[in-house]
Every structure is written in structure tokens, then in C-alpha cells.
Design an enzyme around this catalytic site. Structure first.
Site, PDB file in Angstrom:
ATOM      1  N   SER A  81      37.700  -0.029 -35.816  1.00  0.00           N
ATOM      2  CA  SER A  81      37.986   1.280 -35.723  1.00  0.00           C
ATOM      3  C   SER A  81      39.378   1.522 -35.375  1.00  0.00           C
ATOM      4  O   SER A  81      40.280   2.081 -35.712  1.00  0.00           O
ATOM      5  CB  SER A  81      37.029   2.098 -34.806  1.00  0.00           C
ATOM      6  OG  SER A  81      35.696   2.103 -35.392  1.00  0.00           O
ATOM      7  N   SER A 102      30.282  12.459 -36.124  1.00  0.00           N
ATOM      8  CA  SER A 102      30.710  11.609 -36.780  1.00  0.00           C
ATOM      9  C   SER A 102      32.412  11.470 -36.353  1.00  0.00           C
ATOM     10  O   SER A 102      33.169  12.397 -36.427  1.00  0.00           O
ATOM     11  CB  SER A 102      31.081  12.019 -38.398  1.00  0.00           C
ATOM     12  OG  SER A 102      31.907  11.392 -39.029  1.00  0.00           O
ATOM     13  N   ARG A 114      29.984   7.437 -51.328  1.00  0.00           N
ATOM     14  CA  ARG A 114      29.765   8.152 -49.749  1.00  0.00           C
ATOM     15  C   ARG A 114      30.141   9.406 -50.052  1.00  0.00           C
ATOM     16  O   ARG A 114      31.328   9.692 -50.615  1.00  0.00           O
ATOM     17  CB  ARG A 114      30.553   7.176 -49.034  1.00  0.00           C
ATOM     18  CG  ARG A 114      29.928   5.673 -49.074  1.00  0.00           C
ATOM     19  CD  ARG A 114      30.539   4.745 -47.870  1.00  0.00           C
ATOM     20  NE  ARG A 114      29.816   5.423 -46.722  1.00  0.00           N
ATOM     21  CZ  ARG A 114      30.203   4.589 -45.633  1.00  0.00           C
ATOM     22  NH1 ARG A 114      31.450   3.760 -45.548  1.00  0.00           N
ATOM     23  NH2 ARG A 114      29.870   5.292 -44.435  1.00  0.00           N
ATOM     24  N   ASP A 134      26.427   1.786 -35.885  1.00  0.00           N
ATOM     25  CA  ASP A 134      26.619   0.624 -36.572  1.00  0.00           C
ATOM     26  C   ASP A 134      25.813  -0.552 -36.350  1.00  0.00           C
ATOM     27  O   ASP A 134      25.721  -1.550 -37.041  1.00  0.00           O
ATOM     28  CB  ASP A 134      28.211   0.220 -36.610  1.00  0.00           C
ATOM     29  CG  ASP A 134      28.981   1.369 -37.156  1.00  0.00           C
ATOM     30  OD1 ASP A 134      28.484   1.933 -38.250  1.00  0.00           O
ATOM     31  OD2 ASP A 134      30.322   1.053 -36.855  1.00  0.00           O
TER      32      ASP A 134
HETATM   33  C1  S3P Z   1      33.813   4.935 -37.574  1.00  0.00           C
HETATM   34  C2  S3P Z   1      32.666   5.882 -37.281  1.00  0.00           C
HETATM   35  C3  S3P Z   1      31.477   5.726 -37.784  1.00  0.00           C
HETATM   36  C4  S3P Z   1      31.044   4.133 -38.017  1.00  0.00           C
HETATM   37  C5  S3P Z   1      31.988   3.491 -38.918  1.00  0.00           C
HETATM   38  C6  S3P Z   1      33.631   3.744 -38.001  1.00  0.00           C
HETATM   39  C7  S3P Z   1      35.282   5.364 -36.987  1.00  0.00           C
HETATM   40  O1  S3P Z   1      31.063   6.476 -38.889  1.00  0.00           O
HETATM   41  O2  S3P Z   1      29.970   4.323 -38.568  1.00  0.00           O
HETATM   42  O3  S3P Z   1      31.648   2.162 -38.960  1.00  0.00           O
HETATM   43  O4  S3P Z   1      35.933   4.341 -37.055  1.00  0.00           O
HETATM   44  O5  S3P Z   1      35.509   6.292 -36.769  1.00  0.00           O
HETATM   45  P1  S3P Z   1      30.927   8.014 -39.103  1.00  0.00           P
HETATM   46  O6  S3P Z   1      31.852   8.938 -38.704  1.00  0.00           O
HETATM   47  O7  S3P Z   1      30.416   8.268 -40.512  1.00  0.00           O
HETATM   48  O8  S3P Z   1      29.691   8.186 -38.227  1.00  0.00           O
END
Ligand code: S3P
Length: 431
Positions: free
Chosen positions: A27, A167, A124, A315
Site C-alpha cells: 500500500s 475502503s 472489480r 486482506d
Molecule cells: C488497500 C485497501 C484495501 C485492501 C487492498 C489495499 C489500499 O482495499 O484490500 O489490498 O492500499 O488502500 P479496499 O479499499 O477495497 O478495502
């Protein structure tokens, strides 16, 4: 980038032993290269994750005309300040974070652009993002709510937006679009989604205020370049944490792990299940606490996971399933319907693959129930081009009675290049 084998063959393990430095956080690595591209001047990023997903983001940033030098695989020197119209659609492969965060940036640019990805990424959901972006005035078209996304230049206004889903990606995209808006953007989250965007933008001088689950960004402050060392990814450490907990006799030390509390829900859950994990904070990186996790194998008891904890470990449910199969009693997960729209439907896919190994798993629309302990047998299973599925099944193979083969497993390198080599380094028999 280290390539990972397309097929993993895993023999039942005796014990895992050793010390591992976890690769950079995915991230933060996505964000670091994007935010550095927006900053005025030269950024240095060390400890960057050279994985499939983050390399896709790097490619997109370069295609936007941003000069990026890479003197070694984990160091980026980014000359930020100007984005240029890309010649072709930007292709993000499997990287949902790359595509969704870039959407926020591109919505505010004075040139048209298109974001696209692999067949998996094209499945997605994007309305969660395009709807609030349109409220900001963005001229974005999706394809029946899915990628590709196309942007035309638009004048953006700030909004006050209550997100229906917690999210990190949507929150980040709206804040990034907010950098190009004519007034403040406020995002209210239903739960504490990961806050790397807020921490990084604050460190770069953005005018950002935080109040509980509400974030407000006021545009206007130029972003200062980054001088950042990316900490190790807790979500990668998670596979080794669970593996070392469930393989009898194991003792593993994981160094350089990001301990940002919006990410470490699994640590709390494993502790509640009786895991023996010692946490030693060793410093900070990119504004996050970083530390060493020392894990020793121990029997687990079942747990219940719901509510805000789900957001803090979104995750980690594929690997939690493996821990739950080893735990005494009934583990139930609720409020996790988001798992159905990750790289795959992670509830259905994990349940189906683990059933091939003899597991009994009850699926719920928003989670699952597993009564443990259950003995898995070796089987041929499939990673479905979903890195977290492939790595979780490989860990399941360590506690099966016979050899397990995980097909379609090269995707491990989307987030954890060298995963198989790391397991082997700890003494697992992985081919
Ligand atoms: C992430 C947010 C999450 C996570 C993804 C990485 C990010 O997704 O599942 O692996 O880096 O902001 P969502 O925002 O769809 O929950």
C-alpha cells in the site's frame, strides 16, 4: 523482480526456523511513487516493494511522463511536479490499488486518460469510486461499473461524502482528487480503513485534518518531496506469522514489519486465539511504528471476528482460514462481505480450494464458520491468480498429511516476490 514459480509443491513441514526481513509494504509503495510524482522536486524512496502490482503503478507513473530512476530494485528517485498526457491507456495489470488511486489523480488532470487492467481487474467494482468522483464534477465513464475508466478534463469541486463502505482505496482516491478541487473535500468513513494516504500527505505538507473517522483535505498547499523508507508489509508477514504459529516446533523472527494499527487486526485476533507472538517496536518509518515479531508455534483456540476488526485485517482472511482450521472450537467471521469483491471472491474461492484438502467450511454471505481442529490432506489446488489465495494455500500445505500442489501461484509475486524462497529459507520443503 524475483520471479515466483507458476506451481508450488509443498511437503508437510517439520518446523520453521529463522529470521526474515519482510519486503516493503504494498500500500505504501503504490502511494509513495504516485505522491512523489505529484510533489514539487526530487523524492527518494528506499525499501520500495518490487512486486507485480507496484511495478504496474510505476509503469503508469512513467507513462504519465514522470522521470523515475531505479538505481536498484528497491530504490526510486522520482522527479515530480508535472504529469503529461499518456500516449496510450494506462495498464495496471492486477493492481486494484494502483488503478483506484490513480483514478483520483487523473480525474483532476487537464488531459484525457484511460485506466485499464487485466481480466481480473476488469471484474472489480468501480461505482464506489466513480459515483463520488462524479459528485466532485469529474467527467469519468466506467464500463457498466467496471474498468476501463475514461477521464476527460473537468473542474473539480470539494465534497462532503459519507462512504457506504470502509475502503482505503476509495478514501485515498477522493482525497487525491481533492488536491485538484476548488474547495475542501471531507470523507467520512464507516470504519477505520488504512490511513497511509493521510500519514504520507501530512508528511508532505498537505492541509489535512483528522477527526475520528472523518478526514478533510483543503487543497492549495504544494506537496513537498518524499524522503521515505518503506517499512515491511504486515500483510506479507501475516503468512509467515500463521505458518510459524501452526507448524509445531516453529520459531521465527520477522523484522522490519509495519505495525500501523489500521493494518494489524490479525495480530490482535491471533493473540486472542492464544498465539505466542512477541512484538518489539524498533522505530518508525514513513510515520508508522515498525517492529520485530517473534513467533513460536502454539495450539490455537477459536475466535469471533466482526465489526471494525474486519476493516483492520481485510486482506488477512484467507490466511485466517488456515489458522481457524487448526484452532480448537468454532471460528466465525461476520461483516466481511467485501471479501467477495477482492482479486477473487475470497470466501467462495478459499472454501472451494480448502474443501479439496478435506476441509469443512460453512460459507455466509458476509463471512464463514470453521469448526476446528481439522486435519487437511494433500491435494492439487489452484491459486486463481490471486496472490493471497495462492500463499494461504501454500501455508495450508505445510500442515497437510501429504504433498500439496498449488497451481497458478506465480501471482504470489504480485505482493510478495520471493515468497516460496522465503518459506524454503525457513526450512519448508517448497519446490
Ligand atoms: C488497500 C485497501 C484495501 C485492501 C487492498 C489495499 C489500499 O482495499 O484490500 O489490498 O492500499 O488502500 P479496499 O479499499 O477495497 O478495502
Amino acid at each position: 523482480m524475483m520471479t515466483d514459480p507458476a506451481t508450488l509443491t509443498i511437503r508437510p513441514a517439520t518446523a520453521l526456523r529463522g529470521q526474515i526481513t519482510v519486503p516493503g509494504d504494498k500500500s505504501i509503495s503504490h502511494r509513495a511513487v504516485m505522491f512523489a510524482a505529484l510533489a514539487h522536486g526530487a523524492s527518494t524512496i528506499r525499501g520500495w516493494l518490487p512486486a507485480g502490482d507496484t511495478l504496474a503503478t510505476l509503469g503508469a507513473i512513467r507513462a504519465l511522463g514522470v522521470p523515475v530512476e531505479r538505481p536498484d530494485p528497491t530504490t526510486l528517485l522520482v522527479q515530480g511536479g508535472t504529469l503529461r498526457p499518456p500516449r496510450e491507456p494506462l495498464h495496471l495489470d492486477n493492481a486494484g490499488t494502483g488503478l483506484r488511486l490513480l483514478a483520483g489523480i487523473l480525474a483532476g488532470q487537464p488531459f484525457p486518460s484511460t485506466l485499464d487492467g487485466s481480466a481480473q481487474l476488469r471484474r472489480r467494482p468501480m461505482r464506489r469510486l466513480t459515483e463520488p468522483l462524479r459528485l466532485m464534477g469529474a467527467r469519468v465513464t466506467d464500463t457498466d461499473g467496471l474498468p476501463p475508466l475514461h477521464f476527460e478534463p473537468a473542474h473539480l469541486r470539494g465534497i462532503h461524502y459519507a462512504m457506504p463502505i470502509a475502503s482505503g482505496q476509495v478514501k485515498s482516491a477522493l482525497l487525491l482528487a481533492g488536491l485538484f478541487a476548488d474547495g475542501p473535500t471531507t470523507v467520512i468513513q464507516p470504519g477505520p480503513a488504512r490511513d497511509h494516504t493521510e500519514r504520507l500527505l501530512l508528511s508532505m505538507g498537505a492541509d489535512l485534518t483528522l477527526n475520528g473517522n472523518t478526514v478533510t483535505l483543503r487543497p492549495g498547499n504544494p506537496l513537498r518531496p518524499l524522503d521515505l523508507t518503506v517499512p515491511g508489509d504486515f500483510s506479507s508477514a501475516a503468512f509467515l506469522l500463521v505458518a510459524a504459529t501452526i507448524v509445531p516446533g516453529s520459531q521465527v523472527i520477522l523484522e522490519n514489519v509495519d505495525l500501523n494499527p489500521t493494518r494489524t487486526g490479525l495480530l490482535d485476533v491471533l493473540m486472542a486465539m492464544g498465539a505466542r507472538i512477541a512484538v518489539t517496536e524498533t522505530g518508525t518509518a514513513g510515520g508508522d511504528p515498525v517492529g520485530t515479531l517473534s513467533v513460536a508455534a502454539t495450539p490455537l483456540r477459536a475466535c469471533e471476528v466482526a465489526g471494525e476488526t474486519v476493516v483492520r485485517m481485510i486482506d488477512e482472511f484467507p490466511i485466517l482460514m488456515i489458522a481457524a482450521l487448526c484452532a480448537e472450537g468454532e471460528t466465525t467471521v461476520r461483516d466481511a462481505r467485501e471479501l467477495r469483491v477482492k482479486e477473487t471472491d475470497r470466501i467462495a474461492v478459499m472454501a472451494a480450494e480448502l474443501r479439496k484438502m478435506g476441509a469443512v467450511i460453512a460459507e455466509h454471505e458476509d463471512g464463514f464458520t470453521i469448526r476446528g481442529p481439522q486435519q487437511l490432506h494433500g491435494a492439487v489446488v489452484d491459486g486463481h491468480d490471486d496472490h493471497r489465495i495462492a500463499m494461504s494455500l501454500a501455508v495450508a500445505g505445510l500442515i497437510a498429511t501429504a504433498t500439496t500442489v498449488v497451481n497458478d501461484a506465480a501471482c504470489a509475486a504480485d505482493s510478495f516476490p520471493g515468497f516460496a524462497a522465503t518459506l524454503a529459507q525457513l526450512g519448508a520443503q517448497v519446490l
